[in-house]
Design a protein around this motif. Structure first.
Motif, PDB file in Angstrom:
ATOM      1  N   LYS A  59       0.834  -1.147   0.063  1.00 21.72           N
ATOM      2  CA  LYS A  59       0.197   0.241  -0.111  1.00 21.72           C
ATOM      3  C   LYS A  59       0.916   1.155  -0.060  1.00 21.72           C
ATOM      4  O   LYS A  59       1.916   1.350   0.940  1.00 21.72           O
ATOM      5  CB  LYS A  59      -1.020   0.031   1.346  1.00 21.72           C
ATOM      6  N   ASP A  60       0.642   2.100  -0.992  1.00 26.30           N
ATOM      7  CA  ASP A  60       1.503   3.387  -1.072  1.00 26.30           C
ATOM      8  C   ASP A  60       1.658   4.162   0.122  1.00 26.30           C
ATOM      9  O   ASP A  60       2.535   4.725   0.698  1.00 26.30           O
ATOM     10  CB  ASP A  60       0.868   4.353  -2.028  1.00 26.30           C
ATOM     11  N   ASP A  61       0.340   4.212   0.958  1.00 32.68           N
ATOM     12  CA  ASP A  61       0.473   5.005   2.413  1.00 32.68           C
ATOM     13  C   ASP A  61       1.574   4.443   3.370  1.00 32.68           C
ATOM     14  O   ASP A  61       1.602   5.082   4.174  1.00 32.68           O
ATOM     15  CB  ASP A  61      -0.889   4.953   2.612  1.00 32.68           C
ATOM     16  N   ILE A  63       4.539   3.198   2.749  1.00 36.82           N
ATOM     17  CA  ILE A  63       6.075   3.678   2.315  1.00 36.82           C
ATOM     18  C   ILE A  63       6.496   4.577   3.245  1.00 36.82           C
ATOM     19  O   ILE A  63       6.188   5.465   3.601  1.00 36.82           O
ATOM     20  CB  ILE A  63       5.873   4.076   0.734  1.00 36.82           C
ATOM     21  N   PRO A  66      10.658   6.127  -0.327  1.00 34.57           N
ATOM     22  CA  PRO A  66      10.355   6.148  -1.343  1.00 34.57           C
ATOM     23  C   PRO A  66      11.210   5.642  -2.444  1.00 34.57           C
ATOM     24  O   PRO A  66      10.888   5.224  -3.607  1.00 34.57           O
ATOM     25  CB  PRO A  66       9.655   7.408  -1.817  1.00 34.57           C
ATOM     26  N   PRO A  69      11.509   1.121  -3.114  1.00 34.88           N
ATOM     27  CA  PRO A  69      10.576   1.841  -2.057  1.00 34.88           C
ATOM     28  C   PRO A  69      10.414   0.645  -0.953  1.00 34.88           C
ATOM     29  O   PRO A  69      10.414  -0.432  -1.071  1.00 34.88           O
ATOM     30  CB  PRO A  69       9.227   2.136  -2.538  1.00 34.88           C
ATOM     31  N   HIS A 113       7.922  -2.855  -1.159  1.00 36.37           N
ATOM     32  CA  HIS A 113       6.781  -2.548  -1.270  1.00 36.37           C
ATOM     33  C   HIS A 113       6.049  -3.841  -2.074  1.00 36.37           C
ATOM     34  O   HIS A 113       5.757  -3.862  -3.201  1.00 36.37           O
ATOM     35  CB  HIS A 113       6.783  -1.577  -2.512  1.00 36.37           C
TER      36      HIS A 113
END
Length: 155
Positions: A59-61, A63, A66, A69, A113
């Protein structure tokens, strides 16, 4: 609320009911949706007999770095701590949420990631304190990204 019912008794009953319902349905999403942090990080769990496997989706949130990542270390620690709490609640059929006394984590490699998983082992459960070891991995259970130990007050 009746005269004899206190807010504490009401919340204790709610926790016990939520845990009982999750166990009966073998659906722990009901339990996890009551915890805002587990919703925020996207955590889920599946039970296979006496084993529970917790999942933290890519999930990007979540990370923290970055460039790689890589997942933020606090997210990994929070995921592992929450996994231990849920495991204790289910296997104890808790009336209350266990209180964290001590949490120690060793980061072994970057959590990339991608989906991450955790399993917990209750190593000692006394009358008032439980010790839990937690392992977290991504693609291979033998290549851990982190390991942790936690002590919880049960009463």
């Amino acid at each position: 609320m009746t005269e004899h019912t206190t807010p504490e008794a009401s919340s204790e009953l709610d926790v016990q009911d939520v845990v009982k319902r999750a166990i009966e349905l073998n659906d722990y999403s009901y339990l996890l949706e009551k915890v805002p942090y587990s919703q925020f990080i996207g955590m889920s769990v599946a039970r296979f007999g006496d084993e529970m496997v917790f999942r933290l989706p890519a999930k990007d949130d979540n990370i923290g770095n970055p460039i790689l990542p890589a997942i933020h270390g606090g997210v990994i620690a929070g995921f592992m701590e929450m996994s231990a709490i849920v495991q204790l609640m289910v296997f104890m059929q808790a009336k209350k949420v266990p209180k964290i006394v001590d949490f120690s984590i060793d980061y072994l490699r970057a959590g990339l990631h991608q989906d991450s998983f955790a399993e917990c082992k209750i190593t000692r459960q006394g009358r008032r304190v439980a010790n839990v070891s937690i392992n977290c991995w991504q693609t291979n259970r033998k290549q851990l990204i982190a390991t942790a130990r936690a002590h919880f007050l049960l009463d």
